[in-house]
Motif scaffolding. Sequence first.
Motif, short mmCIF file in Angstrom:
data_model
loop_
_atom_site.label_atom_id
_atom_site.label_comp_id
_atom_site.label_asym_id
_atom_site.label_seq_id
_atom_site.Cartn_x
_atom_site.Cartn_y
_atom_site.Cartn_z
N GLY A 1 0.84 -1.20 0.00
CA GLY A 1 0.00 0.00 0.00
C GLY A 1 0.87 1.25 0.00
O GLY A 1 1.89 1.29 0.67
N ILE A 2 0.45 2.25 -0.77
CA ILE A 2 1.24 3.48 -0.89
C ILE A 2 1.06 4.35 0.35
O ILE A 2 -0.06 4.52 0.83
N LYS A 3 2.16 4.87 0.85
CA LYS A 3 2.07 5.89 1.90
C LYS A 3 3.04 7.03 1.56
O LYS A 3 4.23 6.79 1.35
N THR A 4 2.50 8.24 1.46
CA THR A 4 3.35 9.40 1.20
C THR A 4 3.30 10.29 2.44
O THR A 4 2.50 10.05 3.34
N ARG A 5 4.10 11.32 2.43
CA ARG A 5 4.10 12.20 3.61
C ARG A 5 4.43 13.62 3.20
O ARG A 5 5.05 13.87 2.16
N PHE A 6 4.00 14.55 4.07
CA PHE A 6 4.46 15.94 3.98
C PHE A 6 5.14 16.19 5.31
O PHE A 6 4.59 15.88 6.37
N ALA A 7 6.37 16.71 5.26
CA ALA A 7 7.18 16.81 6.48
C ALA A 7 7.73 18.22 6.66
O ALA A 7 8.93 18.43 6.58
N CYS B 1 -12.95 22.27 -12.17
CA CYS B 1 -12.27 22.63 -10.93
C CYS B 1 -12.75 21.65 -9.85
O CYS B 1 -13.94 21.62 -9.53
N LEU B 2 -11.86 20.82 -9.34
CA LEU B 2 -12.29 19.71 -8.46
C LEU B 2 -11.70 19.83 -7.07
O LEU B 2 -10.59 20.34 -6.89
N PRO B 3 -12.42 19.33 -6.06
CA PRO B 3 -11.80 19.24 -4.73
C PRO B 3 -10.60 18.27 -4.78
O PRO B 3 -10.54 17.39 -5.65
N ALA B 4 -9.65 18.46 -3.85
CA ALA B 4 -8.39 17.73 -3.92
C ALA B 4 -8.57 16.21 -4.08
O ALA B 4 -7.93 15.58 -4.91
N ARG B 5 -9.49 15.62 -3.31
CA ARG B 5 -9.62 14.15 -3.36
C ARG B 5 -10.13 13.69 -4.72
O ARG B 5 -9.81 12.58 -5.16
N ASP B 6 -10.94 14.53 -5.39
CA ASP B 6 -11.42 14.16 -6.73
C ASP B 6 -10.34 14.40 -7.79
O ASP B 6 -10.19 13.63 -8.74
N LEU B 7 -9.59 15.47 -7.58
CA LEU B 7 -8.50 15.77 -8.52
C LEU B 7 -7.49 14.62 -8.55
O LEU B 7 -6.87 14.33 -9.58
N SER C 1 2.09 14.96 -2.94
CA SER C 1 2.20 13.78 -2.07
C SER C 1 0.81 13.23 -1.77
O SER C 1 0.59 12.01 -1.86
N ALA C 2 -0.12 14.13 -1.46
CA ALA C 2 -1.49 13.69 -1.14
C ALA C 2 -2.14 13.07 -2.38
O ALA C 2 -2.72 11.97 -2.31
N LEU C 3 -2.03 13.75 -3.52
CA LEU C 3 -2.71 13.26 -4.73
C LEU C 3 -2.15 11.91 -5.15
O LEU C 3 -2.88 11.00 -5.55
N TYR C 4 -0.83 11.78 -5.04
CA TYR C 4 -0.19 10.52 -5.45
C TYR C 4 -0.70 9.36 -4.60
O TYR C 4 -1.00 8.28 -5.12
N GLN D 1 -2.26 6.24 1.71
CA GLN D 1 -2.37 7.11 2.88
C GLN D 1 -1.43 8.30 2.75
O GLN D 1 -0.31 8.14 2.26
N PHE D 2 -1.88 9.43 3.25
CA PHE D 2 -1.06 10.65 3.25
C PHE D 2 -0.79 11.03 4.70
O PHE D 2 -1.72 11.19 5.49
N LEU D 3 0.48 11.14 5.04
CA LEU D 3 0.87 11.36 6.44
C LEU D 3 1.46 12.77 6.63
O LEU D 3 2.09 13.29 5.72
N LEU D 4 1.22 13.34 7.80
CA LEU D 4 1.81 14.65 8.13
C LEU D 4 2.74 14.48 9.32
O LEU D 4 2.38 13.83 10.32
#
Length: 481
Positions: A10-16, A298-304, A34-37, A44-47
Amino acid sequence: MEPPLTDTQGIKTRFAPSPTGNLHLGNVRTALYSALYAWQQNGQFLLRFEDTDQERSRPGFVQSIMSDLRWLGLDWDEGPGCGESCQEDYHQSGRAEIYQHYFDQLIEKELAYPCFCSNEQLAAIRRSQLASGQPPRYPGTCSRLSAEEVEAKRAKGIAPTLRFRVPKDEVIHFEDLLKGEQHYHCRDIGDFVIRRADGSAAFFFSNAIDDSLMGVTDVIRGEDHITNTPRQIMLLQALGLRIPRYAHTPMLLGDDGSLLSKRHGSFSVQELRGQGYLPEAVVNYLGRIGQAVDVEECLPARDLAQHFFLQKMSHSPARFDSSQMDFWQKKAVTRLDTTKALDWSRTRSMVPEAQQQQFVRLILPNILFGEDMKKWAEILYQPLEEISDAAQQVLQETDPEFFAAAVQSLDEVGEELSRFAAVLGERSGRKGRALFMPLRAALSGRLDGPSIPDLLALLGVEEAKKRMQNDRILSCPNHRK
Ligand code: GLU
């Protein structure tokens, strides 16, 4: 050694972010990708907050970064405030024991050593290397100290940093998701500091350790970090920890061509929020810089996310383009429903309830910001006070008979407002701009905005007639003759 990543994991990205300033668009772009990917692949997108630099980190920036991310719709799936997690889990300042455990492992394996060189000594070495045309790099002075020499220096009270002993004959390879195969010769990399003299972990270290321990599979960050990557891979290899995949994205430049930084106040999210930009405008503009997205909406982030493919991204740096930002703002604005538009523009109390829907529908296509919408509410629902210079000019050049003809035409067409322009055209002998501009000037005090039928519909016929017979308009110099 932990097994390498598999494609099916499973993919997990992060913003740090380091909480040393407000988010600027360059950071947001990294967070967004990171979130879109992750979301595009049901991941999952982690902070995580990288606040080991105690001097520059501020709790206020932690709050503003979280508030900006939430405002943008980049709510993280894992991190501070999610589920059972406690703050220490995702703030590096609370993870010192974990880093100490791995420092100890490196010391035990003799892969790290204390360095007593002062900043002045290091600066002098650097200067002489540069003067003789060599790349600046730590020459390994303290790597050769005996145990007795180390003890003697400690006894003098000199607090050492801890350096990682870079293996000299290796080549570090990695496949960058965007840039392809990369390789770095270790002989070009000097032994680097992993623990500062005050005992805190250096960025290279805590960043790599946490990515691995937190199960981050894909690190997406700006290409200014690419030379850190071989160092971090070496560390993870030395500790037997899993190495994530890396993608280094081209930088976002300001409209003046310089690198975006915390100094570019106008490119901070706070500033854009203050100016009245909508989060969807920011997200959709940034999401499309340097890559063609297959939807125009123009889409919300989760749809984009469903339309985002990192690998399709251009490899060149991009410049911030305010006209593109406004293009997406316009799209975002026209998507607002009545309730949101009235709240956003703070016009609910200014517009009669029965008119609110029509007001929003007819005004939204003509504005970019909530302030503009408020201006229109004032123009339409308060006595007309302000007449622009250009409108004033048009009024001065228009005979009073024209407005008399306009009032008669309004009486003639009654409810059938769509006939008004044709009837007035016939009566006054005017058409096109010569017909519409004086009407706009008289009805709204300006020459732009909704069409004449829309203005009439919003004002109502009685108010429109009053404005066309307005003393102030009729007392323009030309009208007095
Ligand atoms: N804290 C680092 C920064 O804000 C993170 C870099 C990275 O994404 O690895 O630049």
